[in-house]
Design a protein around this motif. Structure first.
Motif, PDB file in Angstrom:
ATOM      1  N   ILE A  13       0.843  -1.204   0.000  1.00 23.34           N
ATOM      2  CA  ILE A  13       0.000   0.000   0.000  1.00 23.34           C
ATOM      3  C   ILE A  13       0.876   1.251   0.000  1.00 23.34           C
ATOM      4  O   ILE A  13       0.733   2.139  -0.852  1.00 23.34           O
ATOM      5  N   VAL A  14       1.808   1.305   0.932  1.00 20.88           N
ATOM      6  CA  VAL A  14       2.638   2.510   1.067  1.00 20.88           C
ATOM      7  C   VAL A  14       3.440   2.747  -0.210  1.00 20.88           C
ATOM      8  O   VAL A  14       3.452   3.850  -0.763  1.00 20.88           O
ATOM      9  N   SER A  15       4.065   1.697  -0.706  1.00 19.25           N
ATOM     10  CA  SER A  15       4.942   1.865  -1.858  1.00 19.25           C
ATOM     11  C   SER A  15       4.149   2.281  -3.102  1.00 19.25           C
ATOM     12  O   SER A  15       4.542   3.204  -3.816  1.00 19.25           O
ATOM     13  N   GLN A  16       3.024   1.611  -3.348  1.00 15.21           N
ATOM     14  CA  GLN A  16       2.276   1.934  -4.574  1.00 15.21           C
ATOM     15  C   GLN A  16       1.664   3.333  -4.506  1.00 15.21           C
ATOM     16  O   GLN A  16       1.710   4.081  -5.484  1.00 15.21           O
TER      17      GLN A  16
ATOM     18  N   VAL B 154       4.554  10.296  -6.189  1.00  9.65           N
ATOM     19  CA  VAL B 154       5.855  10.702  -6.718  1.00  9.65           C
ATOM     20  C   VAL B 154       5.784  10.872  -8.236  1.00  9.65           C
ATOM     21  O   VAL B 154       6.221  11.890  -8.784  1.00  9.65           O
ATOM     22  N   SER B 155       5.174   9.913  -8.925  1.00 10.13           N
ATOM     23  CA  SER B 155       5.102   9.979 -10.387  1.00 10.13           C
ATOM     24  C   SER B 155       4.276  11.180 -10.824  1.00 10.13           C
ATOM     25  O   SER B 155       4.648  11.908 -11.764  1.00 10.13           O
ATOM     26  N   SER B 156       3.134  11.388 -10.157  1.00 12.02           N
ATOM     27  CA  SER B 156       2.272  12.506 -10.527  1.00 12.02           C
ATOM     28  C   SER B 156       3.003  13.825 -10.317  1.00 12.02           C
ATOM     29  O   SER B 156       2.977  14.717 -11.170  1.00 12.02           O
ATOM     30  N   ARG B 157       3.682  13.943  -9.177  1.00 14.41           N
ATOM     31  CA  ARG B 157       4.422  15.171  -8.879  1.00 14.41           C
ATOM     32  C   ARG B 157       5.480  15.444  -9.939  1.00 14.41           C
ATOM     33  O   ARG B 157       5.630  16.568 -10.406  1.00 14.41           O
ATOM     34  N   SER B 158       6.198  14.389 -10.275  1.00 16.40           N
ATOM     35  CA  SER B 158       7.302  14.634 -11.204  1.00 16.40           C
ATOM     36  C   SER B 158       6.741  14.969 -12.589  1.00 16.40           C
ATOM     37  O   SER B 158       7.286  15.806 -13.305  1.00 16.40           O
ATOM     38  N   TYR B 159       5.600  14.381 -12.931  1.00 13.96           N
ATOM     39  CA  TYR B 159       4.946  14.718 -14.198  1.00 13.96           C
ATOM     40  C   TYR B 159       4.516  16.179 -14.186  1.00 13.96           C
ATOM     41  O   TYR B 159       4.777  16.931 -15.123  1.00 13.96           O
ATOM     42  N   LEU B 160       3.914  16.569 -13.056  1.00 12.09           N
ATOM     43  CA  LEU B 160       3.441  17.953 -12.944  1.00 12.09           C
ATOM     44  C   LEU B 160       4.597  18.941 -12.953  1.00 12.09           C
ATOM     45  O   LEU B 160       4.511  20.015 -13.555  1.00 12.09           O
TER      46      LEU B 160
ATOM     47  N   GLN C 160       0.030  11.836 -22.122  1.00 12.27           N
ATOM     48  CA  GLN C 160      -0.831  12.099 -20.978  1.00 12.27           C
ATOM     49  C   GLN C 160      -0.400  11.249 -19.786  1.00 12.27           C
ATOM     50  O   GLN C 160       0.179  10.172 -19.952  1.00 12.27           O
ATOM     51  N   MET C 161      -0.712  11.744 -18.599  1.00  9.61           N
ATOM     52  CA  MET C 161      -0.405  10.980 -17.383  1.00  9.61           C
ATOM     53  C   MET C 161      -1.523   9.974 -17.131  1.00  9.61           C
ATOM     54  O   MET C 161      -2.708  10.325 -17.174  1.00  9.61           O
ATOM     55  N   SER C 162      -1.148   8.742 -16.911  1.00 10.81           N
ATOM     56  CA  SER C 162      -2.163   7.736 -16.597  1.00 10.81           C
ATOM     57  C   SER C 162      -1.540   6.669 -15.703  1.00 10.81           C
ATOM     58  O   SER C 162      -0.339   6.686 -15.446  1.00 10.81           O
ATOM     59  N   MET C 163      -2.373   5.743 -15.254  1.00  7.73           N
ATOM     60  CA  MET C 163      -1.897   4.624 -14.435  1.00  7.73           C
ATOM     61  C   MET C 163      -0.841   3.817 -15.188  1.00  7.73           C
ATOM     62  O   MET C 163      -0.004   3.146 -14.597  1.00  7.73           O
ATOM     63  N   HIS C 164      -0.904   3.930 -16.487  1.00  7.40           N
ATOM     64  CA  HIS C 164       0.055   3.246 -17.335  1.00  7.40           C
ATOM     65  C   HIS C 164       1.493   3.659 -16.980  1.00  7.40           C
ATOM     66  O   HIS C 164       2.407   2.835 -16.984  1.00  7.40           O
ATOM     67  N   ASN C 165       1.661   4.965 -16.673  1.00 11.82           N
ATOM     68  CA  ASN C 165       2.994   5.455 -16.305  1.00 11.82           C
ATOM     69  C   ASN C 165       3.435   4.881 -14.965  1.00 11.82           C
ATOM     70  O   ASN C 165       4.615   4.782 -14.685  1.00 11.82           O
ATOM     71  N   ILE C 166       2.439   4.561 -14.158  1.00 15.11           N
ATOM     72  CA  ILE C 166       2.758   4.150 -12.790  1.00 15.11           C
ATOM     73  C   ILE C 166       3.049   2.657 -12.692  1.00 15.11           C
ATOM     74  O   ILE C 166       3.966   2.236 -11.983  1.00 15.11           O
ATOM     75  N   THR C 167       2.289   1.871 -13.425  1.00 14.27           N
ATOM     76  CA  THR C 167       2.453   0.417 -13.272  1.00 14.27           C
ATOM     77  C   THR C 167       3.830  -0.062 -13.726  1.00 14.27           C
ATOM     78  O   THR C 167       4.186  -1.204 -13.491  1.00 14.27           O
ATOM     79  N   ARG C 168       4.568   0.783 -14.386  1.00 16.97           N
ATOM     80  CA  ARG C 168       5.902   0.350 -14.801  1.00 16.97           C
ATOM     81  C   ARG C 168       7.012   0.826 -13.878  1.00 16.97           C
ATOM     82  O   ARG C 168       8.188   0.592 -14.148  1.00 16.97           O
ATOM     83  N   THR C 169       6.624   1.489 -12.797  1.00 12.66           N
ATOM     84  CA  THR C 169       7.669   1.971 -11.888  1.00 12.66           C
ATOM     85  C   THR C 169       8.004   0.913 -10.844  1.00 12.66           C
ATOM     86  O   THR C 169       7.216   0.007 -10.571  1.00 12.66           O
ATOM     87  N   LEU C 170       9.185   1.076 -10.255  1.00 13.04           N
ATOM     88  CA  LEU C 170       9.607   0.167  -9.194  1.00 13.04           C
ATOM     89  C   LEU C 170       8.680   0.294  -7.981  1.00 13.04           C
ATOM     90  O   LEU C 170       8.426  -0.663  -7.264  1.00 13.04           O
TER      91      LEU C 170
ATOM     92  N   PHE D 168       5.625   0.543  -7.998  1.00 11.24           N
ATOM     93  CA  PHE D 168       4.452  -0.295  -8.206  1.00 11.24           C
ATOM     94  C   PHE D 168       4.819  -1.779  -8.293  1.00 11.24           C
ATOM     95  O   PHE D 168       4.220  -2.629  -7.644  1.00 11.24           O
ATOM     96  N   LEU D 169       5.844  -2.060  -9.088  1.00 12.50           N
ATOM     97  CA  LEU D 169       6.202  -3.464  -9.327  1.00 12.50           C
ATOM     98  C   LEU D 169       7.007  -4.070  -8.183  1.00 12.50           C
ATOM     99  O   LEU D 169       6.906  -5.270  -7.916  1.00 12.50           O
ATOM    100  N   GLY D 170       7.794  -3.227  -7.512  1.00 12.64           N
ATOM    101  CA  GLY D 170       8.639  -3.727  -6.422  1.00 12.64           C
ATOM    102  C   GLY D 170       7.864  -4.540  -5.392  1.00 12.64           C
ATOM    103  O   GLY D 170       8.186  -5.707  -5.161  1.00 12.64           O
ATOM    104  N   PRO D 171       6.832  -3.938  -4.806  1.00 14.99           N
ATOM    105  CA  PRO D 171       6.087  -4.705  -3.791  1.00 14.99           C
ATOM    106  C   PRO D 171       5.416  -5.957  -4.349  1.00 14.99           C
ATOM    107  O   PRO D 171       5.315  -6.961  -3.640  1.00 14.99           O
ATOM    108  N   ILE D 172       4.988  -5.891  -5.626  1.00 15.57           N
ATOM    109  CA  ILE D 172       4.387  -7.106  -6.206  1.00 15.57           C
ATOM    110  C   ILE D 172       5.439  -8.209  -6.263  1.00 15.57           C
ATOM    111  O   ILE D 172       5.205  -9.342  -5.832  1.00 15.57           O
ATOM    112  N   ALA D 173       6.619  -7.842  -6.743  1.00 12.60           N
ATOM    113  CA  ALA D 173       7.703  -8.824  -6.815  1.00 12.60           C
ATOM    114  C   ALA D 173       8.034  -9.342  -5.417  1.00 12.60           C
ATOM    115  O   ALA D 173       8.219 -10.542  -5.212  1.00 12.60           O
ATOM    116  N   LEU D 174       8.069  -8.430  -4.460  1.00  9.18           N
ATOM    117  CA  LEU D 174       8.379  -8.825  -3.084  1.00  9.18           C
ATOM    118  C   LEU D 174       7.362  -9.847  -2.569  1.00  9.18           C
ATOM    119  O   LEU D 174       7.709 -10.871  -1.981  1.00  9.18           O
ATOM    120  N   CYS D 175       6.077  -9.559  -2.818  1.00  7.05           N
ATOM    121  CA  CYS D 175       5.011 -10.469  -2.367  1.00  7.05           C
ATOM    122  C   CYS D 175       5.143 -11.830  -3.048  1.00  7.05           C
ATOM    123  O   CYS D 175       5.029 -12.877  -2.405  1.00  7.05           O
TER     124      CYS D 175
END
Lengths: 229, 124, 277
Positions: free
Chosen positions: C27-30, C36-42, C65-75, C77-84
């Protein structure tokens, strides 16, 4: 009666048990002795179906062990059988949850006898107290047979005395007890029957009081004779 | 009731002897209640079956008796109690004599020594 | 049955602390990732438009455009999934081995319970399954929440709103974890759970025969895999393209069920007859 008939067990190439037979009666304390590494623990595990044997048969009151048998025969190994993060109370609750034969009243009695507290965490217990909790978890069951692996080994003298006290108390009354030990000196007067193991076989099996009466020997004397040969 | 048992004599025999000593010295009186076999086993740290055996033998010898479900008691028979005392004294003297005879000491000297030691011990 | 539930409950309890930590990390990481992604985009947009005096159109042209697509490829987002995923894969082994090792040999207690030993096995398997499904559900709940956070941060002109299906579709591997259809679900999780059963049996081989058991376990896994893919092998090599896809599918389900049944039977046998303390 627990009947162990001609059991054999190999670990890899090592034949640990080469046809061990003996019986242990209800209401008696039977002691398996032998110098370390003669398969005493393996016999206990085999009786409890915790390790498979290669041949032979083990009967408890004439029947093979079934899952229901764990309500009437229990084993106290030399390591505690509960999780370290549990408190003594948790461990007692676990027993209560799974065993119909759990006797909470007796367990509570043992708890105060050993001067232990329910909220103590198992991981924080001293070696002697861990052994006592282990004993408590076994004796808290209304079982007919109780197997104990080296109950006196590696613990302080006071814990040892307390545990020995349990053997002569009503807590063990009328049960059949099998204990293993490599140090019989302290408990010679507590036991009924002695089964000496060496090199994978029973070399001698006798009644302790009988050998004192008929041969004027102590149990240690007999052991000494056996191992000298 | 702390008893040190030796490891080569039958424990039940040692238990009986212990009782006899207690009776002879008057620590256990005629008709006095004695512990149950379980209590005895627990007190002496011996096997309960052994305690049971000791009681059975004592019962047969008439040292103790049991009425119904009541706790066992020391016999009230003065003759038996007297015999126990005699038996113990005789036993002790016999073993003393057995030990002293091979040394070939004149009897007078022995008696003198006994008197001396006995009173000496009393004085302590 | 009652004992199975008690054991299941107990096994869940043993992993709960770890599991909650995994959930918290996810939860925290995603969510941090979304922020973080939205801020850096803005800030990119700010710089482009206000500092460099670019137009919004050319910014969007260049950055998209900014979308969830930009986010699902970040560490993030993926880091915690990999960890789990890695944690649960390790836990498949650990759930058994933890009972044998250490000073406190809980396996004595488990094997001496007056209940079928299969209950221990099934409780452990159910624990793994529930943990997996739990994490997947968490992800499905998290995606819309993350979408909402994104919406609240990025102005509507700059963003592309995606439905949960689109988010899942935006990332290939995600499709394995969160299938589109029920059939897909059956296939993915059926195979997953079958694999857990097979690995459990292999572990029990090792626990029963130790060194020799490792070999037996590997052989067992190999045989199970071959049996499972046998319809596909037959279709590919013996009678090419003889079966319809639906026929293959049904055969796969049947064979899969057989492999699972075999695994359970074998585990039962090992637990009752061969297991060693």
């Amino acid at each position: 009666m627990i009947e162990v008939k001609e059991i054999t067990k190999k670990f890899g190439l090592k034949q640990v048990l080469k046809g061990v037979s003996f019986t242990a009666n209800k209401g008696e304390i039977t002691c398996l002795i032998g110098i370390n590494g003669v398969g005493k623990t393996t016999i206990m595990n085999a009786i409890m179906n915790l390790t498979p044997i290669n041949s032979g048969e083990i009967l408890i009151d004439g029947e093979k062990l079934r899952k229901e048998s764990y309500e009437k025969i229990t084993f106290i190994p030399d390591a505690i059988t509960m999780l370290p993060q549990m408190t003594i109370g948790d461990a007692m609750q676990f027993m209560k949850d799974f065993y119909k034969s759990w006797n909470q009243k007796r367990a509570a009695e043992l708890l105060s006898f050993f001067k232990l507290k329910e909220d103590e965490r198992i991981s924080n217990l001293s070696k002697g107290n861990t052994a006592k909790v282990n004993l408590l978890l076994g004796l808290g069951l209304d079982v007919d047979y109780l197997l104990m692996d080296e109950p006196f080994s590696g613990i302080d003298i006071f814990s040892r005395e307390q545990i020995a006290d349990v053997f002569t108390s009503h807590l063990v009354e009328d049960r059949g007890v099998i204990i293993t030990t490599h140090e019989i000196n302290d408990i010679e007067h507590l036991i009924d029957k002695v089964v000496i193991l060496d090199n994978g076989v029973v070399v001698k099996s006798f009644n302790a009081e009988g050998v004192r009466e008929n041969e004027g020997k102590s149990v240690v004397d007999v052991m000494r004779e056996v191992y000298k040969q | 009731m702390a008893v040190t048992f030796n490891k080569r004599d039958p424990v039940y025999v040692q238990v009986i002897r212990h009782f006899k000593e207690q009776i002879a010295t008057g620590n256990l009186e005629a008709g006095q209640e004695i512990p149950s076999r379980r209590e005895l086993a627990n007190k002496l740290k011996i096997n309960p079956n052994t305690a049971q055996r000791a009681y059975k033998e004592m019962e047969e010898e008439g040292l103790i008796f049991t009425e119904g479900n009541n706790p066992s008691k020391i016999t009230k028979d003065e003759k038996v109690i007297g015999n126990v005392r005699d038996e113990l004294i005789l036993e002790a003297v016999n073993s003393f004599v057995d030990a002293i005879r091979p040394i070939n000491v004149p009897l007078d000297e022995v008696v003198g020594l006994i008197k001396e030691k006995y009173t000496d011990k009393d004085g302590k | 049955m009652k004992n199975y539930i008690k054991l299941f409950n107990f096994e869940l309890g043993r992993f709960l602390k770890f599991y909650l930590i995994l959930i918290a990390i996810t939860i925290v990481s995603q969510i941090t990732g979304v922020i973080v992604s939205s801020r850096s985009y803005l800030s990119d947009a700010n710089e482009f438009i206000y500092v460099n005096q670019g137009s919004m159109e050319s910014f969007l042209e260049q950055y998209g455009q900014m979308s969830m697509h930009n986010i699902t490829r970040t560490l993030w987002f993926l880091g915690p999934i990999a960890l789990c995923v890695v944690t649960l894969l390790i836990y498949i082994f650990f759930i058994w081995y933890r009972d044998w090792f250490g000073k406190n040999t809980f396996i004595y207690r488990l094997l001496m319970l007056p209940t079928a030993r299969m209950n221990v096995y099934l409780a452990k398997a159910s624990t793994i399954f529930l943990m997996v499904l739990g994490l997947i559900s968490l992800q499905l709940v998290l995606i819309p929440i993350e979408g909402t956070i994104l919406q609240s941060m990025v102005p509507v002109d700059f963003r592309l709103d995606m439905s949960i299906q689109e988010v899942i579709g935006s990332f290939d591997y995600f499709g394995i974890l969160v299938p589109y259809s029920f059939t897909q679900f059956i296939i993915h999780y059926g195979i997953g759970f079958m694999a857990v059963f097979i690995v459990f049996t292999a572990i029990l081989f090792e626990r029963s025969f130790r060194l020799k058991g490792i070999v037996l376990g590997i052989v067992y896994i190999a045989i199970s895999v071959v049996i499972f893919i046998s319809p596909l092998l037959v279709d590919a090599f013996l009678v090419p393209n003889y079966f319809y896809a639906i026929e293959l599918f049904v055969m796969e389900i049947v064979v899969g069920l057989l492999v699972i049944a075999g695994s359970i039977w074998m585990s039962n046998y090992l637990l009752n007859r061969k297991i060693r303390i």
